[in-house]
Write a protein that holds these residues in place. Sequence first.
Motif: not given
Length: 124
Positions: A33, A52, A98, A100-102, A104, A110-112
Amino acid sequence: QVQLVESGGGSVQSGGSLRLSCAASGYRVSPNCMGWFRHAPGKEREGVAIINRYGTTLAADSVKGRFTISKDDAKNTLYLQMNSLKPEDTAMYYCAADSYRWPCALKADLYTTWGQGTQVTVSS
């Protein structure tokens, strides 16, 4: 070390256009994402648009039809084409990712990984 670096901000008059870029480095594979977020003084941070790894996009209602998010995986670069800009679009714009997020989502927390931001100012 992954890194995001934004560019392309500036000052424009209402109705003008800008294209923001976000150069990503340090990623072995494209993040799941990526997105653009903005923060204006006195307002909460707002999701603008996300994309994505397959190119599917989602935009906030406030920018639909005016802003377009896209990416060039070969250049490891994320873009935000902003047309018909309005004074209320004035904000600091941030690129985020990010790996690994899924799925998105258009939620900043949620974003690192975040860039340093680029200022967009729209005058009336």
